[in-house]
Write a protein that holds these residues in place. Structure first.
Motif, PDB file in Angstrom:
ATOM      1  N   TRP A  19       0.856  -1.182   0.000  1.00  0.00           N
ATOM      2  CA  TRP A  19       0.000   0.000   0.000  1.00  0.00           C
ATOM      3  C   TRP A  19       0.895   1.237   0.000  1.00  0.00           C
ATOM      4  CZ3 TRP A  19      -4.621   1.249  -1.312  1.00  0.00           C
ATOM      5  CH2 TRP A  19      -5.211   2.429  -0.876  1.00  0.00           C
ATOM      6  N   PRO A  20       0.909   2.031  -1.066  1.00  0.00           N
ATOM      7  CA  PRO A  20       1.862   3.127  -1.199  1.00  0.00           C
ATOM      8  C   PRO A  20       1.487   4.404  -0.454  1.00  0.00           C
ATOM      9  CG  PRO A  20       0.486   3.043  -3.122  1.00  0.00           C
ATOM     10  CD  PRO A  20       0.093   1.860  -2.258  1.00  0.00           C
ATOM     11  N   PHE A  21       0.297   4.458   0.131  1.00  0.00           N
ATOM     12  CA  PHE A  21      -0.184   5.687   0.742  1.00  0.00           C
ATOM     13  C   PHE A  21      -0.338   5.502   2.246  1.00  0.00           C
ATOM     14  CE2 PHE A  21      -2.282   5.047  -3.431  1.00  0.00           C
ATOM     15  CZ  PHE A  21      -1.522   5.947  -4.154  1.00  0.00           C
ATOM     16  N   ALA A  37      -9.851   9.467   1.145  1.00  0.00           N
ATOM     17  CA  ALA A  37      -9.353   8.140   0.778  1.00  0.00           C
ATOM     18  C   ALA A  37      -9.728   7.742  -0.645  1.00  0.00           C
ATOM     19  CB  ALA A  37      -9.870   7.101   1.764  1.00  0.00           C
ATOM     20  N   LEU A  38     -10.807   8.259  -1.171  1.00  0.00           N
ATOM     21  CA  LEU A  38     -11.303   7.846  -2.487  1.00  0.00           C
ATOM     22  C   LEU A  38     -10.279   8.021  -3.612  1.00  0.00           C
ATOM     23  CD1 LEU A  38     -13.748   6.641  -3.865  1.00  0.00           C
ATOM     24  CD2 LEU A  38     -14.581   8.964  -4.270  1.00  0.00           C
ATOM     25  N   PRO A  39      -9.595   9.157  -3.738  1.00  0.00           N
ATOM     26  CA  PRO A  39      -8.600   9.256  -4.821  1.00  0.00           C
ATOM     27  C   PRO A  39      -7.476   8.222  -4.701  1.00  0.00           C
ATOM     28  CG  PRO A  39      -9.029  11.414  -3.873  1.00  0.00           C
ATOM     29  CD  PRO A  39      -9.736  10.410  -3.023  1.00  0.00           C
ATOM     30  N   PHE A  40      -7.083   7.911  -3.474  1.00  0.00           N
ATOM     31  CA  PHE A  40      -6.033   6.914  -3.286  1.00  0.00           C
ATOM     32  C   PHE A  40      -6.517   5.528  -3.696  1.00  0.00           C
ATOM     33  CE2 PHE A  40      -4.912  10.250  -0.207  1.00  0.00           C
ATOM     34  CZ  PHE A  40      -3.663  10.570  -0.719  1.00  0.00           C
ATOM     35  N   LEU A  41      -7.755   5.215  -3.401  1.00  0.00           N
ATOM     36  CA  LEU A  41      -8.306   3.918  -3.791  1.00  0.00           C
ATOM     37  C   LEU A  41      -8.441   3.811  -5.305  1.00  0.00           C
ATOM     38  CD1 LEU A  41     -11.005   3.509  -1.011  1.00  0.00           C
ATOM     39  CD2 LEU A  41      -8.849   2.278  -1.224  1.00  0.00           C
ATOM     40  N   PRO A  45      -4.912   0.733  -8.301  1.00  0.00           N
ATOM     41  CA  PRO A  45      -4.708  -0.244  -9.393  1.00  0.00           C
ATOM     42  C   PRO A  45      -3.636   0.196 -10.392  1.00  0.00           C
ATOM     43  CG  PRO A  45      -7.041   0.100  -9.028  1.00  0.00           C
ATOM     44  CD  PRO A  45      -6.322   1.122  -8.205  1.00  0.00           C
ATOM     45  N   PHE A  46      -3.550   1.493 -10.660  1.00  0.00           N
ATOM     46  CA  PHE A  46      -2.526   1.987 -11.578  1.00  0.00           C
ATOM     47  C   PHE A  46      -1.134   1.858 -10.961  1.00  0.00           C
ATOM     48  CE2 PHE A  46      -6.426   4.251 -12.656  1.00  0.00           C
ATOM     49  CZ  PHE A  46      -6.562   3.841 -13.976  1.00  0.00           C
TER      50      PHE A  46
END
Length: 101
Positions: A19-21, A37-41, A45-46
């Motif tokens: 998990w990079p964040f 949290a939504l932008p990180f989720l 995948p990218f």
């Protein structure tokens, strides 16, 4: 992930960081937490796809739950080999602080 005990009986773990964040899941899940949290989720995948295409993996070495070191290794197979190498060093006592002369 590898979990190893050193000659002093301390437990070590060597793993890839998936998990990079850091700190995103430490938020309380109210409306603001979900919006942060939504932008990180969405980006995860990218991030994972770049890992499979050759980006570096971060290996984390922990002793008794405390982070001791980090290493950057390019490639899944090389990171797997490095995890095995570090686990062997720990099992032999090379990182435990116990040296026999």
């Amino acid at each position: 992930m590898a979990e190893v005990s050193d000659p002093n009986g301390r437990t070590w773990s060597v793993r890839r960081r998936w998990w990079p964040f850091p700190g995103v899941f430490d938020l309380t899940f109210d409306l603001v937490g979900v919006l942060v949290a939504l932008p990180f989720l969405v980006l995860w995948p990218f991030w994972l796809a770049t890992k499979w295409l050759g980006a570096r993996w971060t290996l984390v070495v922990e002793r008794d739950g405390t982070e001791v070191s980090r290493e950057q290794i390019r490639g899944w197979r090389r990171s797997q080999e490095r995890i095995a190498q570090v686990a062997l060093e720990i099992a032999q006592g090379a990182r435990s602080g116990r040296f026999v002369i």
